[in-house]
Design an enzyme around this catalytic site. Structure first.
Site, PDB file in Angstrom:
ATOM      1  N   LYS A 120       8.965 -20.047  14.028  1.00  0.00           N
ATOM      2  CA  LYS A 120      10.439 -19.977  14.065  1.00  0.00           C
ATOM      3  C   LYS A 120      11.034 -21.297  13.573  1.00  0.00           C
ATOM      4  O   LYS A 120      11.981 -21.304  12.774  1.00  0.00           O
ATOM      5  CB  LYS A 120      10.916 -19.657  15.497  1.00  0.00           C
ATOM      6  CG  LYS A 120      10.625 -18.221  15.917  1.00  0.00           C
ATOM      7  CD  LYS A 120      10.898 -17.937  17.394  1.00  0.00           C
ATOM      8  CE  LYS A 120      10.473 -16.516  17.750  1.00  0.00           C
ATOM      9  NZ  LYS A 120      10.669 -16.144  19.151  1.00  0.00           N
ATOM     10  N   GLN A 178      11.690 -19.116  24.742  1.00  0.00           N
ATOM     11  CA  GLN A 178      10.543 -18.278  24.383  1.00  0.00           C
ATOM     12  C   GLN A 178       9.970 -17.612  25.638  1.00  0.00           C
ATOM     13  O   GLN A 178       9.764 -18.259  26.670  1.00  0.00           O
ATOM     14  CB  GLN A 178       9.469 -19.137  23.679  1.00  0.00           C
ATOM     15  CG  GLN A 178       8.298 -18.350  23.130  1.00  0.00           C
ATOM     16  CD  GLN A 178       8.675 -17.393  21.994  1.00  0.00           C
ATOM     17  OE1 GLN A 178       9.632 -17.608  21.267  1.00  0.00           O
ATOM     18  NE2 GLN A 178       7.912 -16.325  21.846  1.00  0.00           N
ATOM     19  N   ASP A 208      18.983 -14.420  20.617  1.00  0.00           N
ATOM     20  CA  ASP A 208      17.908 -13.459  20.890  1.00  0.00           C
ATOM     21  C   ASP A 208      18.475 -12.105  21.314  1.00  0.00           C
ATOM     22  O   ASP A 208      17.741 -11.115  21.378  1.00  0.00           O
ATOM     23  CB  ASP A 208      17.067 -13.995  22.060  1.00  0.00           C
ATOM     24  CG  ASP A 208      15.644 -14.304  21.667  1.00  0.00           C
ATOM     25  OD1 ASP A 208      15.229 -13.914  20.572  1.00  0.00           O
ATOM     26  OD2 ASP A 208      14.955 -14.922  22.496  1.00  0.00           O
TER      27      ASP A 208
HETATM   28  N1  GUN Z   1       8.398 -13.472  23.077  1.00  0.00           N
HETATM   29  C1  GUN Z   1       7.957 -12.496  22.255  1.00  0.00           C
HETATM   30  N2  GUN Z   1       8.957 -12.051  21.451  1.00  0.00           N
HETATM   31  C2  GUN Z   1      10.052 -12.781  21.777  1.00  0.00           C
HETATM   32  C3  GUN Z   1      11.388 -12.788  21.289  1.00  0.00           C
HETATM   33  O1  GUN Z   1      11.791 -12.030  20.394  1.00  0.00           O
HETATM   34  N3  GUN Z   1      12.216 -13.682  21.895  1.00  0.00           N
HETATM   35  C4  GUN Z   1      11.791 -14.518  22.884  1.00  0.00           C
HETATM   36  N4  GUN Z   1      12.700 -15.356  23.399  1.00  0.00           N
HETATM   37  N5  GUN Z   1      10.571 -14.528  23.357  1.00  0.00           N
HETATM   38  C5  GUN Z   1       9.697 -13.670  22.805  1.00  0.00           C
END
Ligand code: GUN
Length: 284
Positions: A54, A98, A121
């Site tokens: 990311k 995350q 998100d």
């Molecule tokens: N863990 C796995 N996929 C995601 C996501 O799309 N966002 C977040 N914050 N954590 C994740």
């Protein structure tokens, strides 16, 4: 029939150069360099890779990323204090915590502490509720990426039978809601559904998001269906694979996404799109 393989890396590349990098440059020129704050707690190996990807994608497309890395023992109250700081910081446009978080931290409470206008998100209860009402500020990145795939690949959704396998807040539930919004007839299944094949066999769209290796096999798929694989697993040889038996289903489906190189890059692209949208919103 052999399925058309949907190249998520290629679609992402196009979206990033057409829709992300240009808008990021325009924001920077106006004095609003788009900036994402990422918080990673603990040392979950998969989360470390996702966060690294990311941040790399932000930097490659003209967005700034700041990342806080905390040990797994982090006290929940201290995380909430940090989120409050980021909420108040006008240089930060998006905040991503995350998941998963360590078990002693209440993920719901943490996500609810993020300002909804910075929740890129799309997981805050306000954004989830707005999604339910058909007016989301931000859509969760993975289902948003899947919807982009349907759009770019001209896959019709109105009146289609769609089966979503998985009921998580991150993927399954918002995915179903977006498909409903697009006019599909949606069935939500899970890895616990009795006789899953009865449902999938009548579906023109199957989205698999359970984290179960080889859950969807060729005999479960209607010929010509679009099969989207959101799973990320390791097979018995340690190779990365999804929830779908790719080799088998590829011979039956009309469209299929591979793992890796399917939905994964689209998730990150939609995170960039959401962060740009948050920065544009802040810039007025
Ligand atoms: N863990 C796995 N996929 C995601 C996501 O799309 N966002 C977040 N914050 N954590 C994740």
């Amino acid at each position: 029939m052999t399925a058309r393989i949907i190249d998520g890396t290629l679609l992402s590349k196009r979206l990033r150069s057409d829709k992300v990098a240009q808008r990021a440059a325009a924001l920077t020129e106006r004095g609003y360099p788009p900036r994402l704050a990422v918080i990673l707690v603990g040392n979950n190996a998969a989360s470390q890779i996702y966060v690294r990807n990311k941040i790399k994608a932000c930097e490659a497309n003209g967005l700034h990323a700041v990342c806080d890395y905390y040990p797994a023992e982090l006290i929940e109250a201290n995380l909430l204090v940090r989120i409050d700081q980021l909420n108040r910081d006008p240089r930060i446009h998006g905040i991503l915590v995350q998941l998963p978080l360590p078990p002693h931290i209440d993920a719901y409470k943490v996500i609810a502490a993020i300002a909804p206008e910075k929740d890129v998100d799309g997981l805050h209860v306000v954004n989830m509720g707005a999604l339910m009402a058909g007016k989301p500020l931000f859509r969760p990145c993975t289902p948003y990426g899947v919807m982009k795939i349907f759009e770019l690949e001209n896959i019709p959704l109105t009146g289609a039978n769609a089966v979503v396998i998985g009921r998580s807040n991150i993927v399954g539930k918002p995915m179903a809601m977006l498909l409903v919004e697009a006019g599909a007839t949606v069935t939500i299944c899970s890895s616990k559904t009795r006789d899953l094949a009865v449902h999938t066999r009548s579906a023109e769209i199957v989205v698999a998001a359970t984290g179960t290796w080889n859950l969807v096999t060729a005999d479960m798929v209607k010929p010509g269906a679009t099969v989207i694989d959101v799973g990320i697993n390791r097979d018995d040889k340690g190779q990365l694979c999804g929830d779908v038996d790719f080799a088998g289903v590829h011979k039956v489906a009309g469209h299929i996404t591979p793992v890796p190189g399917g939905v994964g890059p689209m998730t990150i692209t939609m995170l960039l799109v959401n962060t740009i949208a948050a920065a544009e919103y802040a810039a007025g």
